[in-house]
Design a protein around this motif. Structure first.
Motif, PDB file in Angstrom:
ATOM      1  N   HIS A  12       0.804  -1.214   0.000  1.00  0.00           N
ATOM      2  CA  HIS A  12       0.000   0.000   0.000  1.00  0.00           C
ATOM      3  C   HIS A  12       0.840   1.267   0.000  1.00  0.00           C
ATOM      4  N   ALA A  13       2.141   1.124  -0.170  1.00  0.00           N
ATOM      5  CA  ALA A  13       3.010   2.298  -0.174  1.00  0.00           C
ATOM      6  C   ALA A  13       2.644   3.213  -1.337  1.00  0.00           C
ATOM      7  N   GLY A  14       2.505   4.488  -1.049  1.00  0.00           N
ATOM      8  CA  GLY A  14       2.201   5.458  -2.091  1.00  0.00           C
ATOM      9  C   GLY A  14       0.737   5.600  -2.402  1.00  0.00           C
ATOM     10  N   THR A  15      -0.123   4.827  -1.761  1.00  0.00           N
ATOM     11  CA  THR A  15      -1.563   4.895  -2.049  1.00  0.00           C
ATOM     12  C   THR A  15      -2.340   5.601  -0.951  1.00  0.00           C
ATOM     13  N   GLN A  16      -1.664   5.936   0.143  1.00  0.00           N
ATOM     14  CA  GLN A  16      -2.352   6.577   1.258  1.00  0.00           C
ATOM     15  C   GLN A  16      -2.309   8.097   1.095  1.00  0.00           C
ATOM     16  N   PRO A  17      -3.363   8.782   1.544  1.00  0.00           N
ATOM     17  CA  PRO A  17      -3.335  10.246   1.466  1.00  0.00           C
ATOM     18  C   PRO A  17      -2.366  10.824   2.482  1.00  0.00           C
ATOM     19  N   ASP A  18      -1.793  11.966   2.155  1.00  0.00           N
ATOM     20  CA  ASP A  18      -0.858  12.616   3.059  1.00  0.00           C
ATOM     21  C   ASP A  18      -1.605  13.267   4.220  1.00  0.00           C
ATOM     22  N   THR A  19      -0.975  13.236   5.364  1.00  0.00           N
ATOM     23  CA  THR A  19      -1.448  13.952   6.539  1.00  0.00           C
ATOM     24  C   THR A  19      -0.357  14.929   6.954  1.00  0.00           C
ATOM     25  N   ALA A  20      -0.662  15.771   7.941  1.00  0.00           N
ATOM     26  CA  ALA A  20       0.359  16.700   8.433  1.00  0.00           C
ATOM     27  C   ALA A  20       1.563  15.932   8.967  1.00  0.00           C
ATOM     28  N   GLN A  21       1.288  14.806   9.631  1.00  0.00           N
ATOM     29  CA  GLN A  21       2.380  14.001  10.176  1.00  0.00           C
ATOM     30  C   GLN A  21       3.219  13.377   9.067  1.00  0.00           C
ATOM     31  N   SER A  22       2.564  12.841   8.040  1.00  0.00           N
ATOM     32  CA  SER A  22       3.328  12.201   6.963  1.00  0.00           C
ATOM     33  C   SER A  22       4.140  13.231   6.181  1.00  0.00           C
ATOM     34  N   LEU A  23       3.623  14.446   6.028  1.00  0.00           N
ATOM     35  CA  LEU A  23       4.389  15.484   5.330  1.00  0.00           C
ATOM     36  C   LEU A  23       5.640  15.857   6.121  1.00  0.00           C
ATOM     37  N   ARG A  24       5.501  15.952   7.444  1.00  0.00           N
ATOM     38  CA  ARG A  24       6.679  16.247   8.265  1.00  0.00           C
ATOM     39  C   ARG A  24       7.696  15.127   8.175  1.00  0.00           C
ATOM     40  N   ARG A  25       7.197  13.892   8.173  1.00  0.00           N
ATOM     41  CA  ARG A  25       8.110  12.753   8.112  1.00  0.00           C
ATOM     42  C   ARG A  25       8.822  12.703   6.764  1.00  0.00           C
ATOM     43  N   ARG A  26       8.115  12.964   5.695  1.00  0.00           N
ATOM     44  CA  ARG A  26       8.733  12.963   4.374  1.00  0.00           C
ATOM     45  C   ARG A  26       9.758  14.086   4.247  1.00  0.00           C
ATOM     46  N   ALA A  27       9.466  15.231   4.847  1.00  0.00           N
ATOM     47  CA  ALA A  27      10.423  16.338   4.826  1.00  0.00           C
ATOM     48  C   ALA A  27      11.695  15.963   5.576  1.00  0.00           C
ATOM     49  N   ALA A  28      11.545  15.254   6.697  1.00  0.00           N
ATOM     50  CA  ALA A  28      12.718  14.815   7.458  1.00  0.00           C
ATOM     51  C   ALA A  28      13.559  13.837   6.644  1.00  0.00           C
ATOM     52  N   VAL A  29      12.910  12.963   5.898  1.00  0.00           N
ATOM     53  CA  VAL A  29      13.644  12.010   5.056  1.00  0.00           C
ATOM     54  C   VAL A  29      14.350  12.759   3.921  1.00  0.00           C
ATOM     55  N   ALA A  30      13.697  13.790   3.382  1.00  0.00           N
ATOM     56  CA  ALA A  30      14.337  14.597   2.337  1.00  0.00           C
ATOM     57  C   ALA A  30      15.574  15.301   2.889  1.00  0.00           C
ATOM     58  N   GLU A  31      15.501  15.761   4.137  1.00  0.00           N
ATOM     59  CA  GLU A  31      16.678  16.383   4.756  1.00  0.00           C
ATOM     60  C   GLU A  31      17.821  15.378   4.889  1.00  0.00           C
ATOM     61  N   GLN A  32      17.489  14.150   5.311  1.00  0.00           N
ATOM     62  CA  GLN A  32      18.512  13.115   5.413  1.00  0.00           C
ATOM     63  C   GLN A  32      19.134  12.831   4.044  1.00  0.00           C
ATOM     64  N   ALA A  33      18.301  12.830   3.015  1.00  0.00           N
ATOM     65  CA  ALA A  33      18.823  12.613   1.663  1.00  0.00           C
ATOM     66  C   ALA A  33      19.777  13.736   1.267  1.00  0.00           C
ATOM     67  N   ALA A  34      19.398  14.980   1.574  1.00  0.00           N
ATOM     68  CA  ALA A  34      20.246  16.119   1.215  1.00  0.00           C
ATOM     69  C   ALA A  34      21.589  16.054   1.933  1.00  0.00           C
ATOM     70  N   ARG A  35      21.566  15.691   3.215  1.00  0.00           N
ATOM     71  CA  ARG A  35      22.816  15.578   3.963  1.00  0.00           C
ATOM     72  C   ARG A  35      23.687  14.447   3.416  1.00  0.00           C
ATOM     73  N   ALA A  36      23.039  13.367   3.003  1.00  0.00           N
ATOM     74  CA  ALA A  36      23.803  12.254   2.429  1.00  0.00           C
ATOM     75  C   ALA A  36      24.442  12.672   1.108  1.00  0.00           C
ATOM     76  N   TRP A  37      23.696  13.420   0.292  1.00  0.00           N
ATOM     77  CA  TRP A  37      24.284  13.903  -0.964  1.00  0.00           C
ATOM     78  C   TRP A  37      25.457  14.843  -0.682  1.00  0.00           C
ATOM     79  N   GLN A  38      25.327  15.670   0.360  1.00  0.00           N
ATOM     80  CA  GLN A  38      26.444  16.536   0.742  1.00  0.00           C
ATOM     81  C   GLN A  38      27.681  15.714   1.096  1.00  0.00           C
ATOM     82  N   ALA A  39      27.476  14.674   1.895  1.00  0.00           N
ATOM     83  CA  ALA A  39      28.595  13.815   2.290  1.00  0.00           C
ATOM     84  C   ALA A  39      29.208  13.118   1.088  1.00  0.00           C
ATOM     85  N   ASP A  40      28.423  12.945   0.050  1.00  0.00           N
ATOM     86  CA  ASP A  40      28.910  12.299  -1.171  1.00  0.00           C
ATOM     87  C   ASP A  40      29.522  13.306  -2.144  1.00  0.00           C
ATOM     88  N   ASP A  41      29.663  14.563  -1.702  1.00  0.00           N
ATOM     89  CA  ASP A  41      30.187  15.636  -2.564  1.00  0.00           C
ATOM     90  C   ASP A  41      29.340  15.789  -3.823  1.00  0.00           C
TER      91      ASP A  41
END
Length: 330
Positions: free
Chosen positions: A160-189
């Protein structure tokens, strides 16, 4: 019939060796008493023999009956399941990430096992964080960026991944994962990918301060300082976040050649955290730009002393080396 009821009780012995019955008998001449005793003893032998035969018979019959009776099947010993077998309740993101720093191999194995038992996006996120600690930063960054784009995040069932509607909590969680991705890309130069991940995260949660800080730092690295200044103004209200924003904005002012404003921001940050390596590193650069080489050297040496194994210390050593090569270079 109970076998033990047949067995004669052992009576006490009289001095002449003849056992007596429990009841008190009238006194008789000794000869008659001995004769009676012999009769009683003989009768006792007969009774005892009969009882022994009966006991043997009962024992034999019991054995035969036990042999003929159906044997009870012993109940199986329950096997205690490992954490994955007990159900999804036994798995948790907190448990998976608890040892990422100290035991990344164990965290990765836990995440993979969790995925094998129906783990969802959280299991994939934990696996990616373990890969960062193991040095596979590019793979982790790509995985985290993909996870940040999944709506309705997180869900336990991958079907069911990707089929659920977003909530305020899920948007915050996705933003946190995006931040982790950005930091990982930074570490990868990979600043361009880091900027893209941070930009996407801000579309999910525009006021997320950690994302704004990552965005600003990457913007400076990509020589887009005005974007950094815009995203950090006004400054965050939380003191620790405010000080980080001041350091990042000072670097942006420096890129624009506005050293005075940069120095004002960096001194404000150092007033709150005088031993902060990033702030001291930046002030050393500002001193160098103003031609104050002794002050620049002092700040960079302090960075190395405070945290010799940090990234800031590595950069400070590079600056010190350049300073030794060309002491007058701005």
């Amino acid at each position: 019939m109970r076998v033990l009821a047949c067995l004669p009780a052992l009576p006490p012995f009289v001095p002449d060796g003849c056992p007596v019955c429990p009841a008190i008998a009238p006194v008789r001449p000794a000869r008659r008493v001995r004769a009676a005793c012999r009769g009683v003893m003989a009768a006792g032998v007969v009774v005892a023999g009969a009882c022994l035969l009966l006991a043997a018979n009962v024992t034999w019959n019991g054995r035969v009956m036990a042999a003929d009776a159906p044997q009870a099947v012993p109940a199986p010993v329950p096997v205690v399941p490992e954490h994955g077998e007990a159900g999804h309740e036994a798995w948790s993101f907190a448990r998976c990430t608890a040892t990422v720093s100290d035991d990344p191999d164990g965290a990765r194995d836990y995440a993979e096992d969790w995925l094998g038992h129906g783990g969802g996006l959280e299991a994939e996120q934990c696996e990616a964080l373990a890969h960062i600690e193991l040095g596979d930063v590019a793979t982790a960054a790509a995985s985290l960026d993909r996870l940040a784009h999944v709506p309705g995040w997180p869900v336990g069932d991958p079907a069911h991944a990707g089929t659920q509607p977003d909530t305020a909590q899920s948007l915050r969680r996705r933003a946190a994962v995006a931040e982790q991705a950005a930091r990982a890309w930074q570490a990868d130069d990979s600043p361009k990918q880091a900027f893209d991940s941070a930009t996407y995260g801000l579309t999910l949660e525009p006021d997320d301060v950690p994302l704004r800080l990552v965005y600003a730092r990457v913007a400076v690295e990509l020589d887009q300082p005005q974007r950094a200044i815009d995203i950090l103004t006004p400054l965050p209200s939380v003191p620790a976040e405010r000080d980080e924003a001041l350091v990042a904005r000072a670097a942006a002012w420096r890129r624009l050649g506005r050293i005075e404003q940069a120095m004002a921001d960096i001194n404000a940050a150092l007033k709150d955290m005088p031993r902060n390596g990033a702030a001291l590193l930046e002030r050393g650069i500002l001193y160098q730009r103003e031609g104050q080489m002794a002050q620049a050297r002092a700040d960079w040496q302090e960075v190395v002393t405070l945290a010799p194994d940090s990234d800031e210390a590595d950069l400070a050593r590079q600056d010190l080396s350049l300073l030794e090569t060309d002491p007058e270079a701005p």
